[in-house]
Scaffold this motif. Sequence first.
Motif, PDB file in Angstrom:
ATOM      1  N   SER A 132     -12.404  17.218  24.201  1.00 14.58           N
ATOM      2  CA  SER A 132     -13.784  17.000  24.584  1.00 14.58           C
ATOM      3  C   SER A 132     -14.280  15.753  23.863  1.00 14.58           C
ATOM      4  N   THR A 133     -15.554  15.433  24.015  1.00 15.68           N
ATOM      5  CA  THR A 133     -16.151  14.276  23.352  1.00 15.68           C
ATOM      6  C   THR A 133     -17.505  14.671  22.805  1.00 15.68           C
ATOM      7  N   HIS A 134     -17.785  14.301  21.577  1.00 15.52           N
ATOM      8  CA  HIS A 134     -19.064  14.656  20.977  1.00 15.52           C
ATOM      9  C   HIS A 134     -20.204  13.946  21.702  1.00 15.52           C
ATOM     10  N   SER A 135     -21.360  14.560  21.713  1.00 14.39           N
ATOM     11  CA  SER A 135     -22.517  13.967  22.366  1.00 14.39           C
ATOM     12  C   SER A 135     -22.958  12.693  21.651  1.00 14.39           C
ATOM     13  N   VAL A 136     -23.627  11.829  22.405  1.00 11.61           N
ATOM     14  CA  VAL A 136     -24.133  10.572  21.863  1.00 11.61           C
ATOM     15  C   VAL A 136     -25.644  10.537  22.046  1.00 11.61           C
ATOM     16  N   ALA A 137     -26.279   9.562  21.404  1.00 10.97           N
ATOM     17  CA  ALA A 137     -27.741   9.492  21.447  1.00 10.97           C
ATOM     18  C   ALA A 137     -28.198   8.048  21.598  1.00 10.97           C
ATOM     19  N   GLY A 138     -29.374   7.904  22.182  1.00 17.94           N
ATOM     20  CA  GLY A 138     -30.024   6.603  22.214  1.00 17.94           C
ATOM     21  C   GLY A 138     -29.481   5.625  23.230  1.00 17.94           C
ATOM     22  N   LYS A 139     -30.112   4.479  23.269  1.00 15.72           N
ATOM     23  CA  LYS A 139     -29.777   3.414  24.204  1.00 15.72           C
ATOM     24  C   LYS A 139     -28.325   2.962  24.089  1.00 15.72           C
ATOM     25  N   HIS A 140     -27.836   2.905  22.863  1.00 13.28           N
ATOM     26  CA  HIS A 140     -26.499   2.372  22.633  1.00 13.28           C
ATOM     27  C   HIS A 140     -25.426   3.457  22.550  1.00 13.28           C
ATOM     28  N   LYS A 141     -25.809   4.709  22.865  1.00 14.30           N
ATOM     29  CA  LYS A 141     -24.849   5.813  22.946  1.00 14.30           C
ATOM     30  C   LYS A 141     -24.067   5.967  21.644  1.00 14.30           C
ATOM     31  N   THR A 142     -24.795   6.006  20.547  1.00 12.44           N
ATOM     32  CA  THR A 142     -24.158   6.119  19.235  1.00 12.44           C
ATOM     33  C   THR A 142     -23.824   7.574  18.909  1.00 12.44           C
ATOM     34  N   GLN A 143     -22.788   7.748  18.116  1.00 14.29           N
ATOM     35  CA  GLN A 143     -22.329   9.077  17.727  1.00 14.29           C
ATOM     36  C   GLN A 143     -22.536   9.266  16.236  1.00 14.29           C
ATOM     37  N   LEU A 144     -23.019  10.420  15.849  1.00 11.63           N
ATOM     38  CA  LEU A 144     -23.270  10.706  14.438  1.00 11.63           C
ATOM     39  C   LEU A 144     -21.954  10.920  13.688  1.00 11.63           C
ATOM     40  N   PHE A 145     -21.766  10.169  12.620  1.00 13.07           N
ATOM     41  CA  PHE A 145     -20.607  10.321  11.736  1.00 13.07           C
ATOM     42  C   PHE A 145     -19.297  10.353  12.524  1.00 13.07           C
ATOM     43  N   GLY A 146     -19.111   9.380  13.405  1.00 11.83           N
ATOM     44  CA  GLY A 146     -17.870   9.296  14.162  1.00 11.83           C
ATOM     45  C   GLY A 146     -16.720   8.845  13.280  1.00 11.83           C
ATOM     46  N   GLY A 147     -15.507   8.980  13.807  1.00 14.41           N
ATOM     47  CA  GLY A 147     -14.343   8.522  13.067  1.00 14.41           C
ATOM     48  C   GLY A 147     -13.285   9.587  12.932  1.00 14.41           C
ATOM     49  N   THR A 148     -12.093   9.153  12.543  1.00 19.32           N
ATOM     50  CA  THR A 148     -10.964  10.062  12.362  1.00 19.32           C
ATOM     51  C   THR A 148     -10.271   9.769  11.045  1.00 19.32           C
ATOM     52  N   LEU A 149      -9.482  10.712  10.607  1.00 18.26           N
ATOM     53  CA  LEU A 149      -8.745  10.579   9.341  1.00 18.26           C
ATOM     54  C   LEU A 149      -7.287  10.964   9.558  1.00 18.26           C
ATOM     55  N   THR A 150      -6.400  10.078   9.184  1.00 17.12           N
ATOM     56  CA  THR A 150      -4.968  10.385   9.286  1.00 17.12           C
ATOM     57  C   THR A 150      -4.387  10.833   7.949  1.00 17.12           C
ATOM     58  N   GLU A 151      -5.194  10.774   6.903  1.00 17.74           N
ATOM     59  CA  GLU A 151      -4.768  11.224   5.576  1.00 17.74           C
ATOM     60  C   GLU A 151      -5.871  12.072   4.960  1.00 17.74           C
ATOM     61  N   VAL A 152      -5.512  12.841   3.966  1.00 17.79           N
ATOM     62  CA  VAL A 152      -6.494  13.674   3.273  1.00 17.79           C
ATOM     63  C   VAL A 152      -7.399  12.777   2.429  1.00 17.79           C
TER      64      VAL A 152
END
Length: 275
Positions: A132-152
Motif C-alpha cells: 500500500s502507500t501512506h496518505s499524503v497531504a497538501g498541494k505538494h502531496k508530502t508524506q509525514l516522516f517518509g523514508g526507509t531503513l536497510t540497517e538497524v
Amino acid sequence: MTSKAEITVSWLGTNAWEVISGGKTILVDPWVSRFPTEGKDGKFNPNTPLSVDEKAVDEHINGADTVLITHSHYDHMGDVPYIAKQTEATVLGTETHLNLLRAMDTPEEQLAQVGGGELYQFDGYTIEVFASTHSVAGKHKTQLFGGTLTEVPKRPTKVKHLLEGGSLSYLVTFGKTSLFFVATPGFHEREIAGIRPTVLFMQGTTPNYPRYEKRMFEATGYPPYVIPTHWDDFAAPLKEPAIDEYGAAKLREKVAEVSPSSKFIQLDHLESHTF
C-alpha cells in the motif's frame, strides 16, 4: 468466551484493532499509549519524546498471537516492542518496520518480514499481505516522516524517528469470514482487485485521492460490512468517547451513496462487534 464460529473485533482507538476468534488473538497497529504531540504553539511537535504507557497496554492488551503493522509511525507501532515482549506474538512488517523494532529491543525471533504478496497459514486463520502507500497531504502531496531503513538505526527517542517505512494492508481470514484492514486511502486498487472481504476497515474521505470510496468498493466487491478506522482524536484518553477528528461521519454518508447495501458499523473506543 468467543466460540470458533464467532469473530469479535474491538476498537482500541486510532488504527488499533483486536481480533479474537477460536481462542486466537490478532492485533493490528496496537497503540494505546495516546500521548499528546502538540508543542507550546499548539502545533504538532515532531520532537515529542516517544513513550509507552505500560499501565494502559497491560489494561487493554490481553495477549496476542500475531501483530500486524501497517506502517511504523509512532501512533501505529510505538507500543509494539513492549507488546511483543509481553505476548511473544509473531510481528509482521516491512524491513524498515522490523529494523526500527530491532532498535527498540524487540526479540529477533518474533519478527517476520513481509512486503506484499505473502499468504501465510497460521493456526486457525490465514493472513494475506498487500503493498500500500501512506496518505499524503497538501498541494505538494508530502508524506509525514517518509523514508526507509536497510540497517538497524540508533534507538528512536522522538516521534519523528519512527519513519513510515512502507505501508501494508492485511486480509485476515477465519473460515468463510475475512477482514480487510486498510490503514490509508493510498491503497493499490489493481493489486487488491478481486478480493472479497466480509468486513472492510477504511479511513475517511480525503481530497488527495479522487473517487477513493468508489474505487475501493469496486476493487473489493462492495463488502457486506464497513467499519471506519483511524478517525478519532488519538491524543484524547481512550476511556473517553471518540471525537470525530478525521471524517467518520462523512465516510458514513459516502458509503451510503456508493455502496448502499453495505452495513456501516461505527464503534466507539473500546467497543466490540461480533460477526
